[in-house]
Design a protein around this motif. Structure first.
Motif, PDB file in Angstrom:
ATOM      1  N   LEU A  61       0.805  -1.221   0.000  1.00 36.53           N
ATOM      2  CA  LEU A  61       0.000   0.000   0.000  1.00 36.53           C
ATOM      3  C   LEU A  61       0.841   1.276   0.000  1.00 36.53           C
ATOM      4  N   ASP A  62       2.027   1.239   0.575  1.00 33.78           N
ATOM      5  CA  ASP A  62       2.892   2.423   0.597  1.00 33.78           C
ATOM      6  C   ASP A  62       3.719   2.456  -0.677  1.00 33.78           C
ATOM      7  N   ASN A  63       3.229   3.183  -1.668  1.00 41.68           N
ATOM      8  CA  ASN A  63       3.846   3.180  -2.988  1.00 41.68           C
ATOM      9  C   ASN A  63       4.797   4.339  -3.239  1.00 41.68           C
ATOM     10  N   SER A  66       9.047   8.375  -1.010  1.00 49.10           N
ATOM     11  CA  SER A  66       9.294   8.998   0.299  1.00 49.10           C
ATOM     12  C   SER A  66       8.712   8.155   1.436  1.00 49.10           C
ATOM     13  N   GLU A  67       7.591   7.479   1.196  1.00 50.94           N
ATOM     14  CA  GLU A  67       7.014   6.610   2.215  1.00 50.94           C
ATOM     15  C   GLU A  67       7.935   5.437   2.492  1.00 50.94           C
ATOM     16  N   ARG A  68       8.473   4.871   1.449  1.00 46.91           N
ATOM     17  CA  ARG A  68       9.353   3.710   1.603  1.00 46.91           C
ATOM     18  C   ARG A  68      10.676   4.102   2.254  1.00 46.91           C
ATOM     19  N   GLU A  69      11.202   5.259   1.911  1.00 49.38           N
ATOM     20  CA  GLU A  69      12.459   5.704   2.502  1.00 49.38           C
ATOM     21  C   GLU A  69      12.304   6.017   3.986  1.00 49.38           C
ATOM     22  N   ARG A  70      11.201   6.685   4.333  1.00 51.67           N
ATOM     23  CA  ARG A  70      10.974   7.103   5.725  1.00 51.67           C
ATOM     24  C   ARG A  70      10.340   6.019   6.574  1.00 51.67           C
ATOM     25  N   GLY A  71       9.713   5.035   5.941  1.00 49.84           N
ATOM     26  CA  GLY A  71       9.072   3.957   6.687  1.00 49.84           C
ATOM     27  C   GLY A  71       7.754   4.351   7.326  1.00 49.84           C
ATOM     28  N   ILE A  72       7.097   5.377   6.778  1.00 51.34           N
ATOM     29  CA  ILE A  72       5.791   5.805   7.294  1.00 51.34           C
ATOM     30  C   ILE A  72       4.844   6.076   6.135  1.00 51.34           C
ATOM     31  N   THR A  73       3.551   5.969   6.412  1.00 50.55           N
ATOM     32  CA  THR A  73       2.547   6.307   5.416  1.00 50.55           C
ATOM     33  C   THR A  73       2.349   7.816   5.423  1.00 50.55           C
ATOM     34  N   ILE A  74       2.372   8.414   4.245  1.00 51.12           N
ATOM     35  CA  ILE A  74       2.198   9.853   4.119  1.00 51.12           C
ATOM     36  C   ILE A  74       0.843  10.180   3.513  1.00 51.12           C
TER      37      ILE A  74
END
Length: 161
Positions: A61-63, A66-74
């Protein structure tokens, strides 16, 4: 309702940051067959290369990069699946206070909310504490018209007696 139409149900995953919302939603979608094994293996390899091997389900779901780099859903992410009687839309919403606007956008579209609660030592207290987002998420969901709430206790294997 026509005989061949299915009821639509939108389900939003809410909760404090790092409670496992994206991972839980992604794992659900994988178990339902919405994601094939080869795609999951690709996510696992990419996550491992970035030092985030446990994020493979979240990456369904985290595509955003920046979400993958930071490890959070934006931003919110939507994924659909169907059963014989219903058409479900899974909405993965961010838990971080900086992205509250996106949480509101996702939650306002939902019929049902799944509150993911982290059972790890001290994490529940952090989620409901002064700076926790859990209470705010539940209040916002109710205010936005979500009247059905499921509480999912996550990370029970990380508790201490």
């Amino acid at each position: 309702m026509a005989q061949d139409s299915k009821a639509n149900i939108s389900v939003v995953f809410i909760g404090h940051i790092d409670s496992g919302k994206s991972t839980t939603a992604g794992h659900l979608l994988y178990q339902l067959g919405c994601i094939d094994h080869a795609t999951l293996e690709m996510y696992e390899q990419e996550a491992t290369e970035m030092g985030k091997g446990s994020y493979k389900y979240a990456w369904i779901l985290d595509n955003l990069k920046s979400e993958r780099e930071r490890g959070i859903t934006i931003d919110i992410s939507l994924q659909k699946f169907e059963t014989s009687k219903h058409c479900f839309t899974i909405i993965d919403a961010p838990g971080h206070r900086d992205f509250l606007k996106n949480l509101i956008t996702g939650t306002s579209q939902a019929d049902v909310a799944i509150l993911v609660v982290d059972a790890s030592s001290g994490k529940f207290e952090q989620g409901v504490g002064k700076y926790g987002q859990m209470k705010e998420h539940v209040l916002l969901a109710h205010t936005l018209g979500v009247k059905q709430l499921v509480v999912a206790i996550n990370k029970m294997d990380c508790t201490e007696p």
